[in-house]
Design a protein around this motif. Structure first.
Motif, PDB file in Angstrom:
ATOM      1  N   ASN A 158       0.796  -1.215   0.152  1.00 51.57           N
ATOM      2  CA  ASN A 158       0.202   0.032  -0.159  1.00 51.57           C
ATOM      3  C   ASN A 158       0.845   1.259  -0.029  1.00 51.57           C
ATOM      4  OD1 ASN A 158      -2.538  -1.458  -0.170  1.00 51.57           O
ATOM      5  ND2 ASN A 158      -2.595  -1.541   2.138  1.00 51.57           N
ATOM      6  N   ASP A 159       1.889   1.354   0.816  1.00 53.07           N
ATOM      7  CA  ASP A 159       2.606   2.223   0.792  1.00 53.07           C
ATOM      8  C   ASP A 159       3.368   2.747  -0.620  1.00 53.07           C
ATOM      9  OD1 ASP A 159       2.102   3.020   3.308  1.00 53.07           O
ATOM     10  OD2 ASP A 159       3.893   2.250   4.165  1.00 53.07           O
ATOM     11  N   ALA A 160       3.786   1.376  -1.153  1.00 45.43           N
ATOM     12  CA  ALA A 160       4.492   1.392  -2.405  1.00 45.43           C
ATOM     13  C   ALA A 160       3.771   2.141  -3.369  1.00 45.43           C
ATOM     14  CB  ALA A 160       5.147   0.140  -2.889  1.00 45.43           C
ATOM     15  N   LEU A 186      13.163   6.338 -10.541  1.00 49.75           N
ATOM     16  CA  LEU A 186      13.675   4.915 -10.242  1.00 49.75           C
ATOM     17  C   LEU A 186      12.833   4.238  -9.108  1.00 49.75           C
ATOM     18  CD1 LEU A 186      15.810   2.600 -10.818  1.00 49.75           C
ATOM     19  CD2 LEU A 186      17.195   3.744  -9.027  1.00 49.75           C
ATOM     20  N   ILE A 187      12.402   2.754  -9.355  1.00 47.94           N
ATOM     21  CA  ILE A 187      11.966   2.178  -8.287  1.00 47.94           C
ATOM     22  C   ILE A 187      12.901   0.788  -8.057  1.00 47.94           C
ATOM     23  CG2 ILE A 187       9.916   0.798  -7.614  1.00 47.94           C
ATOM     24  CD1 ILE A 187       8.005   2.648  -9.342  1.00 47.94           C
ATOM     25  N   VAL A 188      13.247   0.570  -6.767  1.00 46.23           N
ATOM     26  CA  VAL A 188      14.108  -0.489  -6.624  1.00 46.23           C
ATOM     27  C   VAL A 188      12.871  -1.418  -5.688  1.00 46.23           C
ATOM     28  CG1 VAL A 188      16.084  -1.554  -5.337  1.00 46.23           C
ATOM     29  CG2 VAL A 188      16.247   0.890  -6.676  1.00 46.23           C
ATOM     30  N   LEU A 189      12.792  -2.631  -6.390  1.00 42.10           N
ATOM     31  CA  LEU A 189      11.724  -3.449  -5.801  1.00 42.10           C
ATOM     32  C   LEU A 189      12.320  -4.724  -5.582  1.00 42.10           C
ATOM     33  CD1 LEU A 189       8.695  -4.014  -5.369  1.00 42.10           C
ATOM     34  CD2 LEU A 189       8.419  -4.434  -7.800  1.00 42.10           C
ATOM     35  N   ASP A 190      11.911  -5.360  -3.948  1.00 42.48           N
ATOM     36  CA  ASP A 190      12.183  -6.747  -3.772  1.00 42.48           C
ATOM     37  C   ASP A 190      10.984  -7.434  -4.253  1.00 42.48           C
ATOM     38  OD1 ASP A 190      13.170  -8.942  -2.507  1.00 42.48           O
ATOM     39  OD2 ASP A 190      12.464  -8.234  -0.421  1.00 42.48           O
ATOM     40  N   LEU A 191      11.323  -8.499  -4.785  1.00 44.73           N
ATOM     41  CA  LEU A 191      10.079  -9.651  -5.030  1.00 44.73           C
ATOM     42  C   LEU A 191       9.735 -10.283  -3.623  1.00 44.73           C
ATOM     43  CD1 LEU A 191      11.170 -11.581  -8.256  1.00 44.73           C
ATOM     44  CD2 LEU A 191       9.973  -9.599  -8.042  1.00 44.73           C
ATOM     45  N   GLY A 192      10.498 -10.395  -2.857  1.00 48.32           N
ATOM     46  CA  GLY A 192       9.976 -11.120  -1.604  1.00 48.32           C
ATOM     47  C   GLY A 192       9.085 -10.431  -0.488  1.00 48.32           C
ATOM     48  N   MET A 193       8.311  -9.311  -1.003  1.00 46.69           N
ATOM     49  CA  MET A 193       7.459  -8.539  -0.375  1.00 46.69           C
ATOM     50  C   MET A 193       6.382  -9.407   0.318  1.00 46.69           C
ATOM     51  SD  MET A 193       8.550  -5.550  -0.258  1.00 46.69           S
ATOM     52  CE  MET A 193       6.901  -4.595   0.309  1.00 46.69           C
ATOM     53  N   PRO A 194       5.746  -9.265   1.658  1.00 45.88           N
ATOM     54  CA  PRO A 194       4.633  -9.876   2.167  1.00 45.88           C
ATOM     55  C   PRO A 194       3.311  -9.607   1.183  1.00 45.88           C
ATOM     56  CG  PRO A 194       5.269  -8.215   3.633  1.00 45.88           C
ATOM     57  CD  PRO A 194       6.252  -8.326   2.489  1.00 45.88           C
ATOM     58  N   GLY A 195       2.230 -10.486   1.322  1.00 47.57           N
ATOM     59  CA  GLY A 195       1.353 -10.503   0.626  1.00 47.57           C
ATOM     60  C   GLY A 195       1.200 -10.974  -0.741  1.00 47.57           C
ATOM     61  N   LEU A 196       0.802 -10.140  -1.739  1.00 46.35           N
ATOM     62  CA  LEU A 196       0.965 -10.523  -3.182  1.00 46.35           C
ATOM     63  C   LEU A 196       2.391 -10.604  -3.837  1.00 46.35           C
ATOM     64  CD1 LEU A 196      -2.167  -9.009  -4.423  1.00 46.35           C
ATOM     65  CD2 LEU A 196      -1.819 -11.079  -3.419  1.00 46.35           C
ATOM     66  N   GLY A 200       6.467  -8.928  -4.683  1.00 43.66           N
ATOM     67  CA  GLY A 200       6.869  -7.827  -5.657  1.00 43.66           C
ATOM     68  C   GLY A 200       6.529  -7.725  -7.143  1.00 43.66           C
ATOM     69  N   LEU A 201       6.496  -9.252  -7.491  1.00 44.02           N
ATOM     70  CA  LEU A 201       6.261  -9.472  -8.942  1.00 44.02           C
ATOM     71  C   LEU A 201       4.769  -8.912  -9.399  1.00 44.02           C
ATOM     72  CD1 LEU A 201       7.389 -11.118 -11.470  1.00 44.02           C
ATOM     73  CD2 LEU A 201       5.978 -13.029 -10.777  1.00 44.02           C
ATOM     74  N   ASN A 202       3.970  -8.908  -8.481  1.00 43.12           N
ATOM     75  CA  ASN A 202       2.453  -8.494  -8.919  1.00 43.12           C
ATOM     76  C   ASN A 202       2.343  -7.040  -8.498  1.00 43.12           C
ATOM     77  OD1 ASN A 202       1.418 -11.256  -9.341  1.00 43.12           O
ATOM     78  ND2 ASN A 202       1.779 -11.557  -7.519  1.00 43.12           N
ATOM     79  N   LEU A 203       3.426  -6.264  -7.941  1.00 45.41           N
ATOM     80  CA  LEU A 203       3.416  -5.011  -7.885  1.00 45.41           C
ATOM     81  C   LEU A 203       3.878  -4.242  -9.288  1.00 45.41           C
ATOM     82  CD1 LEU A 203       4.751  -3.981  -4.330  1.00 45.41           C
ATOM     83  CD2 LEU A 203       2.582  -3.396  -5.404  1.00 45.41           C
ATOM     84  N   LEU A 212      10.618  -9.368 -16.281  1.00 43.36           N
ATOM     85  CA  LEU A 212      10.929  -8.324 -17.240  1.00 43.36           C
ATOM     86  C   LEU A 212       9.650  -8.390 -18.327  1.00 43.36           C
ATOM     87  CD1 LEU A 212      14.449  -9.875 -18.374  1.00 43.36           C
ATOM     88  CD2 LEU A 212      13.834  -7.885 -17.319  1.00 43.36           C
ATOM     89  N   GLU A 213       8.980  -9.408 -18.383  1.00 36.81           N
ATOM     90  CA  GLU A 213       7.614  -9.481 -19.053  1.00 36.81           C
ATOM     91  C   GLU A 213       6.664  -8.519 -18.608  1.00 36.81           C
ATOM     92  OE1 GLU A 213       6.474 -13.655 -19.179  1.00 36.81           O
ATOM     93  OE2 GLU A 213       8.137 -14.194 -20.525  1.00 36.81           O
ATOM     94  N   ALA A 214       6.607  -8.291 -17.181  1.00 39.74           N
ATOM     95  CA  ALA A 214       5.727  -7.503 -16.414  1.00 39.74           C
ATOM     96  C   ALA A 214       6.112  -6.009 -16.444  1.00 39.74           C
ATOM     97  CB  ALA A 214       5.729  -7.985 -14.984  1.00 39.74           C
ATOM     98  N   GLY A 215       7.217  -5.825 -17.093  1.00 40.15           N
ATOM     99  CA  GLY A 215       7.757  -4.365 -17.318  1.00 40.15           C
ATOM    100  C   GLY A 215       8.994  -3.811 -16.488  1.00 40.15           C
ATOM    101  N   ALA A 216       9.386  -4.900 -15.735  1.00 38.73           N
ATOM    102  CA  ALA A 216      10.931  -4.331 -14.960  1.00 38.73           C
ATOM    103  C   ALA A 216      11.839  -4.016 -16.125  1.00 38.73           C
ATOM    104  CB  ALA A 216      11.312  -5.359 -14.189  1.00 38.73           C
ATOM    105  N   SER A 217      12.855  -3.230 -15.842  1.00 37.45           N
ATOM    106  CA  SER A 217      13.668  -2.919 -16.637  1.00 37.45           C
ATOM    107  C   SER A 217      15.055  -3.314 -16.395  1.00 37.45           C
ATOM    108  CB  SER A 217      14.034  -1.225 -16.577  1.00 37.45           C
ATOM    109  OG  SER A 217      12.945  -0.632 -16.936  1.00 37.45           O
ATOM    110  N   GLY A 218      15.331  -4.044 -15.122  1.00 35.79           N
ATOM    111  CA  GLY A 218      16.528  -4.971 -15.007  1.00 35.79           C
ATOM    112  C   GLY A 218      16.342  -5.654 -13.694  1.00 35.79           C
ATOM    113  N   TYR A 219      17.289  -6.568 -13.189  1.00 34.15           N
ATOM    114  CA  TYR A 219      16.987  -7.726 -12.351  1.00 34.15           C
ATOM    115  C   TYR A 219      18.476  -8.067 -11.738  1.00 34.15           C
ATOM    116  CZ  TYR A 219      14.748 -11.648 -10.122  1.00 34.15           C
ATOM    117  OH  TYR A 219      14.197 -12.624  -8.883  1.00 34.15           O
TER     118      TYR A 219
END
Length: 207
Positions: A36-38, A48-58, A60-63, A92-99
């Motif tokens: 929600n804060d994100a 720039l958004i630096v995003l962790d995939l291991g977020m609780p809930g749904l 990072g991939l779904n964010l 990458l398919e969801a729109g991220a620019s880097g991993y």
């Protein structure tokens, strides 16, 4: 000035990212510990958004998609401990620019951010080879066959939620949650909820 948003549920990760991004001239550096804060902070239009995939809930991939709907010009750099090829490809398919792996050093973090700033995709050499190999003819990971909804349901089941809790979290009916769970079991060739939980944990889907 360039602005950044760091989305991670570990405060120590924020500390490191804040220091590195500050050296690259980012100011302000916004910080979110949950979904929600994100999404709320994304409305401030970070570059720039630096995003962790291991977020609780749904997770990072779904964010990625909802973040890009709020700030379509932002570059999203996935910064995660999960190095599985299927997640790199899906991000990458969801729109991220880097991993970038969290095992990387500061210099590679700088390289990744600078590549995104220049409009280029960024993957480490090993990740790029793995992704290319999987697309050329490697054996497909069963997780890659899951839809976004199935991925969401599997992640929540892996966190120990029952089907009613999954339905409530995703705002879907119990029947839809149950049917989706059945579809996941078929695609992953597992027989029950315990197997789904084990699969999700071993795949690194749970935080």
């Amino acid at each position: 000035m360039k602005s950044a948003l760091v989305v991670d549920d570990h405060p120590i990760a924020h500390l490191g990212c804040r220091q590195l991004l500050g050296e690259l001239g980012y100011d302000p550096i916004l910080e979110a510990l949950n979904d929600n804060d994100a999404l709320r902070l994304a409305d401030q239009g970070p570059d720039l958004i630096v995003l962790d995939l291991g977020m609780p809930g749904l997770g990072g991939l779904n964010l990625i998609a909802p973040l890009l709907r709020r700030v379509p010009d932002a570059h999203i750099l996935i910064f995660s401990m999960n190095e599985q090829t299927v997640f790199v490809s899906k991000a990458l398919e969801a729109g991220a620019s880097g991993y970038l792996s969290k095992n990387s050093g500061p210099e590679e973090f700088f390289d990744a951010v600078e590549a995104l700033e220049a409009g280029r995709l960024y993957l480490s050499h090993d990740m790029a080879l793995s992704v290319a190999g999987s697309r050329i003819g490697g054996r497909a990971d069963p997780l890659s066959s899951l839809t976004t909804r199935e991925h969401q349901v599997l992640r929540l089941i892996g966190q120990g939620k029952d089907l009613q809790s999954v339905a409530d979290a995703l705002r879907i009916s119990y029947k839809t949650a149950a049917n989706t769970s059945s579809s996941i079991r078929k695609k992953l060739s597992v027989s029950g909820t315990t197997d789904l939980i084990r699969y999700a944990i071993e795949a690194g889907l749970t935080s």
